[in-house]
Design an enzyme around this catalytic site. Structure first.
Site, PDB file in Angstrom:
ATOM      1  N   LYS A  73       6.160  28.762 -37.960  1.00 18.37           N
ATOM      2  CA  LYS A  73       6.867  28.064 -39.044  1.00 18.37           C
ATOM      3  C   LYS A  73       7.834  29.012 -39.766  1.00 18.37           C
ATOM      4  CE  LYS A  73       6.235  24.275 -40.452  1.00 18.37           C
ATOM      5  NZ  LYS A  73       6.940  23.018 -40.128  1.00 18.37           N
ATOM      6  N   TYR A  87       0.376  29.430 -36.243  1.00 14.36           N
ATOM      7  CA  TYR A  87       1.009  28.333 -36.989  1.00 14.36           C
ATOM      8  C   TYR A  87       2.000  28.858 -38.023  1.00 14.36           C
ATOM      9  CZ  TYR A  87       1.351  24.810 -40.712  1.00 14.36           C
ATOM     10  OH  TYR A  87       1.818  23.958 -41.697  1.00 14.36           O
TER      11      TYR A  87
END
Length: 472
Positions: free
Chosen positions: A242, A238
């Site tokens: 990002k 994640y």
């Protein structure tokens, strides 16, 4: 940053594109704008759907139907549907595709002519996401939204919501600084986003050619994401995906005013539209901080402050770790005290008795605890099972599955449980001061974490909110 003008006036004169419109923060953003400025020019809400009918169905069931909108419904009564039909345009699409997956050429032309502000809230926030999915949404998707924004004739500002945890496991003060293309947390060289995309495509092609099952492919993609993230110093897929999304935006933005919002952990609403609304089990609750409405207020104020500022690029940490930190042991204490006083009733109608939890402060102490209390007994059961001709096989497999699950959770969340860093919010503090000094609607768009009383918030707002809206 110029003198901050009226936020309500800015909203009244703006057509805003919101991606990821069914997400937690997006719902709060949409509700806030419709409640405080029903004369907003237009809200274009992009959500993943094959067509307009499917998009409207998702919007009605996953957005407007939520309790979050009850204040708005009470305010407008039967006129809410007419407000929505006049001010909201629900758009079916997908940010993993060019032009955000919008197929209607007339709608595309309308959006390119009308949209002034783009707010990118589309993301997968699963720490254990498949690498192909995370890369498609969080990295390549961010680039697609930026490319779409460049085609908007009247664009004032592009707001991208990231996460403070793109900084990984750094300790000490973590600054509000951007990432350069190819920069890594551990200094390893060779990070190339195009090569990462190619690696994913080739791995998928190979797995399918070798007739792997969909479950096996899913597991392989999850493992690949963790492996690639850790190769370059990030703890999970994640935050790695990002961070790469931020890199692309900073590198490709050209003269577009870019605002990147990096919230820390987001829990429930603080005051607006009412205290304690939360949806799903947020990151912090998966194991057991910002206020969601404060994050949205910071987004809106930053959006106004940096509109029409060509070439500008700024990052805001929105959290409380510098000005009003909260400690993990406090959460354990609040939870114990709350559920001792207000026992949770299980599905059989019986109260769940809570006990004090052992709080371990380092990964090493956790590993020792697991080895003594679980791994050694499990090994003993394995030996006993073999000696007894697999008599205890069912018990052994069940306990082994549970231990592996806990270890996987700790592997993913451990860096945050044992985290010793704190997030500099000097840019955010300057924005707060500018909003306060302008005297314009500062009470309506507050985002000062120093005002938080953590004990009062968790005991009287957040935990009751989790019980009401999550433990249904």
């Amino acid at each position: 940053m110029d003198q901050l003008g009226s936020i309500l006036e800015f909203l009244q004169n703006s057509s805003i594109l919101v991606t990821g419109a069914t997400g937690f923060l997006a719902k709060i953003f949409i509700e806030k704008i419709l409640r405080v400025q029903p004369d907003v020019k237009k809200l274009y809400l992009l959500l993943r759907a094959a067509d307009t009918n499917s998009a409207m169905l998702r919007f009605n069931t996953e957005v407007i139907a939520k309790d979050l909108f009850k204040v708005l419904k009470e305010k407008h009564g039967g006129n809410l549907s007419s407000l929505v039909s006049e001010k909201v345009r629900v758009v079916g699409g997908d940010i993993t595709s060019e032009n955000l997956g919008v197929k209607d050429p007339d709608l595309l032309e309308e959006m390119w002519k009308q949209v002034d502000v783009v707010v990118n809230l589309a993301a997968t926030t699963n720490f254990d996401e498949r690498y192909d999915v995370a890369l498609g949404i969080n990295t390549v998707g961010a680039r697609h939204v930026l490319n779409f924004s460049k085609k908007c004739d009247k664009l004032k500002v592009f707001v991208h919501v990231s996460t403070a945890y793109v900084s990984g496991e750094k300790e000490g003060l973590i600054l509000e600084t951007p990432y350069k293309l190819g920069e890594t947390l551990n200094g390893a060289s060779g990070l190339d986003i195009a090569a990462e995309k190619q690696l994913v495509e080739e791995t998928l092609k190979q797995l399918r050619a070798e007739k792997y099952s969909e479950d096996s492919i899913k597991s392989a993609m999850k493992d690949l994401g963790i492996q690639r993230a850790r190769k370059y110093g990030w703890p999970n897929t994640y935050v790695f995906s990002k961070a790469m999304g931020e890199m692309l935006l900073a590198h490709l933005k050209e003269n577009i005013p870019l605002v990147i919002i990096r919230p820390t952990i987001i829990t429930s609403t603080y005051k607006e539209p009412f205290p304690g609304w939360v949806e799903g089990v947020r990151t912090i609750d998966s194991l057991a901080v910002g206020y969601a409405d404060m994050v949205v207020n910071a987004m809106i104020v930053a959006m106004v402050a940096h509109a029409n500022q060509p070439n500008e690029s700024i990052i805001y940490h929105v959290g409380s770790s510098v000005s009003n930190p909260v400690e993990l042991t406090w959460l354990q204490d609040y939870g114990f005290r709350y559920f001792t006083k207000h026992p949770y009733i299980d599905k059989h109608g019986k109260p769940v008795i809570v006990g004090q939890v052992t709080v371990l402060r380092t990964m090493e102490s956790f590993q020792r605890y697991m080895a003594i209390h679980y791994m050694l007994p499990l090994k003993g059961l394995e030996i006993l099972n073999k000696a007894c001709c697999q008599y205890f096989r069912g018990l052994y497999l069940e306990l082994s599955r549970k231990v592996k699950f806990v270890m996987r959770l700790i592997d993913l969340y451990g860096p945050y449980l044992f985290f010793n860093g704190y997030y500099d919010d000097m840019n955010t503090e300057k924005l707060r001061r500018a909003a306060k000094e302008s005297g314009v609607e500062s009470d309506m768009f507050y985002f000062d974490p120093k005002s938080i009383n953590w004990e009062d918030y968790f005991m009287n707002t957040h935990i009751p909110g989790v019980v009401k809206y999550v433990f249904k």
